[in-house]
Design a protein around this motif. Structure first.
Motif, mmCIF file in Angstrom:
data_model
loop_
_atom_site.group_PDB
_atom_site.id
_atom_site.type_symbol
_atom_site.label_atom_id
_atom_site.label_comp_id
_atom_site.label_asym_id
_atom_site.label_seq_id
_atom_site.Cartn_x
_atom_site.Cartn_y
_atom_site.Cartn_z
ATOM 1 N N ARG A 112 1.656 -1.434 -3.805
ATOM 2 C CA ARG A 112 2.266 -0.881 -2.596
ATOM 3 C C ARG A 112 1.378 -1.067 -1.374
ATOM 4 N N LEU A 113 0.068 -0.969 -1.562
ATOM 5 C CA LEU A 113 -0.842 -1.205 -0.436
ATOM 6 C C LEU A 113 -0.735 -2.647 0.042
ATOM 7 N N ARG A 114 -0.636 -3.593 -0.902
ATOM 8 C CA ARG A 114 -0.490 -5.004 -0.526
ATOM 9 C C ARG A 114 0.847 -5.248 0.174
ATOM 10 N N GLU A 115 1.909 -4.630 -0.330
ATOM 11 C CA GLU A 115 3.219 -4.790 0.307
ATOM 12 C C GLU A 115 3.194 -4.282 1.747
ATOM 13 N N ALA A 116 2.507 -3.151 1.952
ATOM 14 C CA ALA A 116 2.429 -2.588 3.299
ATOM 15 C C ALA A 116 1.666 -3.516 4.241
ATOM 16 N N ILE A 117 0.640 -4.196 3.710
ATOM 17 C CA ILE A 117 -0.125 -5.143 4.527
ATOM 18 C C ILE A 117 0.739 -6.329 4.925
ATOM 19 N N ASP A 118 1.549 -6.824 3.977
ATOM 20 C CA ASP A 118 2.360 -8.020 4.209
ATOM 21 C C ASP A 118 3.670 -7.740 4.942
ATOM 22 N N ASP A 119 4.031 -6.473 5.067
ATOM 23 C CA ASP A 119 5.294 -6.109 5.719
ATOM 24 C C ASP A 119 5.314 -6.594 7.168
#
Length: 250
Positions: free
Chosen positions: A62-69
């Motif tokens: 989820r942290l990676r998804e938030a970065i890539d959002d």
């Protein structure tokens, strides 16, 4: 079980983790527990994880998804957070949210979903900071009085850190202290195991300046472990108990 330790020193930060995951004596596997996010020269965030693998892996995803959002902002992305305190808050909130979601799904079982993290971080122009994040999302910060943080099976490796680590400890000695702390844990608890992951972040670099995986048969680690064992044996031999060993009638 696992063991992770982070040292916050004037010269930089030392991060060390094992890689063993244990779901019973017949289900032992190796999983990485150190995660690095960096924009070299601008910011670096290193996360060590312990506890429920499903919780920690989902949190990192989820942290990676938030970065890539595409709509990422300083409120949602640790790589855009205006301060490292804000980054710790984002990580803590994500961990707590994931744990709550998985708790709801595992309500009928007795499987532990507890997880914790150590976050060592710095952004350009800011001070190095290190946080221990609890399962509920709250956290504490390493300070001059307590310049190291531990998660997992920490009791065996704590004595040497208490005795030798201060903010003035050099990075080289910090690595040695962290590795000997891990060596003590490896000898006393079979649920902690190699290989090990170690990262060093020099103060002001805002990037990982040294990263190494230490395999089970690493000769340097083996020599250090043997030397530490011999030093302890020699020290024990030369210490006397004086009058404390005198037998008196009762």
């Amino acid at each position: 079980m696992t063991y992770c330790v982070g040292l916050l020193l004037n010269a930089g930060m030392v991060m060390l983790s094992d890689t063993r995951t244990n779901a019973g004596l017949d289900n032992i596997a190796t999983y990485r527990k150190m995660f690095v996010f960096e924009e070299p020269g601008e910011r670096v965030i290193t996360i060590l994880t312990a506890g429920s693998l499903s919780v920690t892996q989902t949190t990192m995803a989820r942290l990676r998804e938030a970065i890539d959002d595409k709509d990422a902002s300083g409120e949602t992305s640790i790589m855009m957070a205006p301060t490292m305190l804000k980054a710790a808050e984002i990580i803590g909130a994500t961990l707590a949210s994931v744990k709550q979601d998985i708790d709801a799904k595992m309500e009928a079982s007795k499987v532990s979903t507890s997880a914790s993290m150590i976050v060592g971080c710095q952004r350009r122009g800011g001070a190095m900071r290190m946080f221990l994040i609890y399962p509920e999302g709250n956290f504490i910060e390493a300070t001059e009085d307590t310049p190291f943080l531990q998660i997992g099976e920490h009791k065996y490796g704590k004595p040497i850190l208490d005795r030798v680590v201060t903010m003035a400890t050099s990075l080289e000695d910090g690595q040695k202290a962290a590795l000997l702390s891990m060596d003590s844990t490896l000898r006393s608890n079979l649920s902690v195991g190699m290989p090990l992951d170690m990262a060093v972040i020099e103060e002001g670099a805002c990037r990982v300046t040294m990263r190494k995986r230490i395999e089970k048969k690493d000769p340097d680690f083996a020599r250090m472990s043997e030397a530490w064992s011999n030093a302890l044996k020699d020290g024990f031999t030369h210490i006397t108990i004086g009058g404390m060993g005198t037998i008196t009638p009762v």
